[in-house]
Design an enzyme around this catalytic site. Sequence first.
Site, PDB file in Angstrom:
ATOM      1  N   ASP A 158      64.365  26.956  66.960  1.00 58.88           N
ATOM      2  CA  ASP A 158      65.570  26.952  67.795  1.00 58.88           C
ATOM      3  C   ASP A 158      65.144  27.050  69.264  1.00 58.88           C
ATOM      4  OD1 ASP A 158      67.954  27.442  69.137  1.00 58.88           O
ATOM      5  OD2 ASP A 158      68.746  28.733  67.542  1.00 58.88           O
TER       6      ASP A 158
ATOM      7  N   ASN B 132      63.386  37.969  58.281  1.00 61.92           N
ATOM      8  CA  ASN B 132      63.488  37.859  59.725  1.00 61.92           C
ATOM      9  C   ASN B 132      62.096  38.165  60.276  1.00 61.92           C
ATOM     10  OD1 ASN B 132      63.879  38.172  62.487  1.00 61.92           O
ATOM     11  ND2 ASN B 132      65.868  39.163  62.260  1.00 61.92           N
ATOM     12  N   THR B 133      61.296  37.139  60.452  1.00 62.16           N
ATOM     13  CA  THR B 133      59.900  37.355  60.837  1.00 62.16           C
ATOM     14  C   THR B 133      59.761  37.850  62.276  1.00 62.16           C
ATOM     15  OG1 THR B 133      59.746  34.996  61.355  1.00 62.16           O
ATOM     16  CG2 THR B 133      58.962  35.702  59.209  1.00 62.16           C
TER      17      THR B 133
ATOM     18  N   GLY C 212      60.427  29.956  59.473  1.00 58.67           N
ATOM     19  CA  GLY C 212      61.620  29.139  59.662  1.00 58.67           C
ATOM     20  C   GLY C 212      61.480  27.849  58.891  1.00 58.67           C
TER      21      GLY C 212
ATOM     22  N   THR D 165      58.789  17.463  57.662  1.00 62.06           N
ATOM     23  CA  THR D 165      59.881  18.421  57.827  1.00 62.06           C
ATOM     24  C   THR D 165      61.209  17.678  57.971  1.00 62.06           C
ATOM     25  OG1 THR D 165      59.703  18.488  60.237  1.00 62.06           O
ATOM     26  CG2 THR D 165      58.324  20.023  59.004  1.00 62.06           C
TER      27      THR D 165
ATOM     28  N   GLU E 120      63.621  18.302  60.081  1.00 60.82           N
ATOM     29  CA  GLU E 120      63.878  18.057  61.501  1.00 60.82           C
ATOM     30  C   GLU E 120      63.002  16.915  62.014  1.00 60.82           C
ATOM     31  OE1 GLU E 120      65.984  19.190  63.841  1.00 60.82           O
ATOM     32  OE2 GLU E 120      67.074  20.224  62.261  1.00 60.82           O
TER      33      GLU E 120
ATOM     34  N   GLU F  20      62.405  32.188  55.682  1.00 62.61           N
ATOM     35  CA  GLU F  20      63.656  31.621  56.182  1.00 62.61           C
ATOM     36  C   GLU F  20      64.701  32.726  56.258  1.00 62.61           C
ATOM     37  OE1 GLU F  20      66.629  29.732  57.616  1.00 62.61           O
ATOM     38  OE2 GLU F  20      64.765  28.603  57.361  1.00 62.61           O
ATOM     39  N   ILE F  21      65.445  32.786  57.372  1.00 63.24           N
ATOM     40  CA  ILE F  21      66.392  33.871  57.584  1.00 63.24           C
ATOM     41  C   ILE F  21      67.754  33.617  56.930  1.00 63.24           C
ATOM     42  CG2 ILE F  21      67.355  33.002  59.765  1.00 63.24           C
ATOM     43  CD1 ILE F  21      67.203  35.927  60.790  1.00 63.24           C
TER      44      ILE F  21
ATOM     45  N   CYS G 291      57.699  25.019  63.226  1.00 59.90           N
ATOM     46  CA  CYS G 291      58.152  23.625  63.297  1.00 59.90           C
ATOM     47  C   CYS G 291      59.602  23.527  63.767  1.00 59.90           C
ATOM     48  CB  CYS G 291      58.017  22.956  61.924  1.00 59.90           C
ATOM     49  SG  CYS G 291      56.334  22.929  61.299  1.00 59.90           S
TER      50      CYS G 291
END
Length: 231
Positions: free
Chosen positions: A129, A106-107, A48, A204, A206, A71-72, A126
């Site tokens: 969601d 999609n891990t 992610g 990051t 975020e 990353e999805i 990190c």
Amino acid sequence: MDWSSYYPVLVATDATKPTPKEGPNADTRYSANWAPLMTKQVEVADIGCGYGGLLFALSPRLPDQLILGLEIRTSVTEFVQEKVKALRSQHASTGDFQNVSCIRANTMKFLPNFFSKSQLSKIFLCFPDPQFKARKHKARIVSTSLNSEYAFVMRPGGKVYTITDVEDLHYWMVEHFDAHRSFERVSEDELEADECVEVMKSETEEGKKVERNRGPKHVAVFRRLEDPPWP
């Protein structure tokens, strides 16, 4: 998984490529099926990865390790991939950022498809969601089943790094890793000496947003233990 297109400077030379026999009846199977050989394998995964802030910060700090972002979101993945290309071009003379790349994945469904047993030394989770609603907790990136997959792809002594600004999610991740027999929590003293922890807190996207909002950052790191001997 063939990583040669993601880390092109680390592909073995054509000296290892089989030379097909000449003539109309020559057997060209070995030439046609030949795959480029990587001189290294991916060791660090940011699951992610978002827009790649952690990837690009870790790249110069871990110059001897291949770092991969997963990353999805398609558009975000493409952004990171284009940034990788741009940074490589800008630093062509020094060879910087050749050890970092990104794929769309999609891990939660396919992690073992990308990595072999005991391949990774570091996994970063990190600001995942939080999936606040109880019925969505099964979609959290940390769970009993997913922790077993992390254990499979991690080498003994490797570390899973977690950070979130949601206290409930922090406790959830700690609880599930503590309950897993393949992991032990890293001490606070060891965290202070780990450069990757500080990078994770500050680099990051975020993390920077939480810093601007003066929010909390809950960190926990877990070490992959040796598997017990067979009876």
